[in-house]
Design a protein around this motif. Sequence first.
Motif, PDB file in Angstrom:
ATOM      1  N   GLY A   1       0.788  -1.226   0.000  1.00  0.00           N
ATOM      2  CA  GLY A   1       0.000   0.000   0.000  1.00  0.00           C
ATOM      3  C   GLY A   1       0.818   1.274   0.000  1.00  0.00           C
ATOM      4  N   VAL A   2       1.687   1.433  -0.996  1.00  0.00           N
ATOM      5  CA  VAL A   2       2.388   2.711  -1.151  1.00  0.00           C
ATOM      6  C   VAL A   2       1.465   3.660  -1.916  1.00  0.00           C
ATOM      7  CG1 VAL A   2       4.722   1.755  -1.026  1.00  0.00           C
ATOM      8  CG2 VAL A   2       3.541   1.841  -3.224  1.00  0.00           C
ATOM      9  N   ARG A   3       1.546   4.939  -1.617  1.00  0.00           N
ATOM     10  CA  ARG A   3       0.601   5.911  -2.205  1.00  0.00           C
ATOM     11  C   ARG A   3       0.642   5.908  -3.737  1.00  0.00           C
ATOM     12  NH1 ARG A   3       2.499   9.426   1.811  1.00  0.00           N
ATOM     13  NH2 ARG A   3       1.073   9.628   3.573  1.00  0.00           N
ATOM     14  N   SER A   4       1.827   5.740  -4.297  1.00  0.00           N
ATOM     15  CA  SER A   4       1.935   5.779  -5.759  1.00  0.00           C
ATOM     16  C   SER A   4       1.143   4.658  -6.425  1.00  0.00           C
ATOM     17  CB  SER A   4       3.406   5.693  -6.175  1.00  0.00           C
ATOM     18  OG  SER A   4       3.995   4.480  -5.722  1.00  0.00           O
ATOM     19  N   ALA A   5       0.839   3.604  -5.661  1.00  0.00           N
ATOM     20  CA  ALA A   5       0.121   2.460  -6.224  1.00  0.00           C
ATOM     21  C   ALA A   5      -1.389   2.556  -6.035  1.00  0.00           C
ATOM     22  CB  ALA A   5       0.633   1.165  -5.590  1.00  0.00           C
TER      23      ALA A   5
END
Length: 288
Positions: A146-150
């Motif tokens: 759950g990284v923001r870029s994803a």
Amino acid sequence: MKAVLYYRGTLTSCNYDCPYCPFGKTRDSAATLAKDREGVERFVQWAGDQGKSGHRLSIFFNPYGEGLTHRWYKDAITTLAGMEHVDKVAIQTNLSARLDFTAGLDPAKVAFWATYHPGQVEEERFLAQCMKLYNSGIPFSVGSVGVRSAFPAITSLRTSLPEDVYLWINAYKDRPDYYTAEDLAYLRGLDPHFEINATDYESLGKFCSAGSTVFYVQGAGLVKRCYKDRGVIGNLYRDGLEVLSAKRACRMNVCDCYIGYIHMPHLELQEIYGSGLLERIPYGDMNL
């Protein structure tokens, strides 16, 4: 004994190079790959012999790398799934490899923990691989970090997947206070069980099935109570399950990894995941 075994060999390379993962940055030598193959084949042979002792096994392959790009992992899954005393065999995989080998596998005994890595694979290709499993009736879960870029890619995949395929999100914990309140609300909307993984569980001194009925095996047969605990409790091939098994309290301050904390009985996660605990499929999301 009814036992769960996690197996991790010497493989450390992956065909992806995700920025948040160290294993995509290495390339294993021919010698390392040969050693990994020997380890997997020895483990499968050992597992086959356990039926004579009355043991029932559930097995999860979670290599430091992508296993299904190597024939010996496919062969291992196929062979183990054909053993009467093996209840389940599952693997963590990015689904980049051909899935022809799954034809004819018993969906009641095989499962996949599929990881989606935006930026490494196009959604259309990953989704097509998921649908091959779905249409064959083989259960699987799909997850992503759950990284923001994803976030946009994960949202798109959730829309494209069948509703009864569970999509989980691993909380990104490398940076403290990474998520805003809005981020958390968004992630809970995608994954109704996100909070389970977002929590670090106090574990020091608490009982865990790890080391009792759950064992973490490394290529040469070394067995740990848990991967996070560096202590070795014995050797699978020398000692056997009866000698290795003992009630052991956790020696770590916290447990933050799914394949660890699911085996802490007081968390009662069996009530959520049931028979899909190993492959991370909750009740109600069994895609069969």
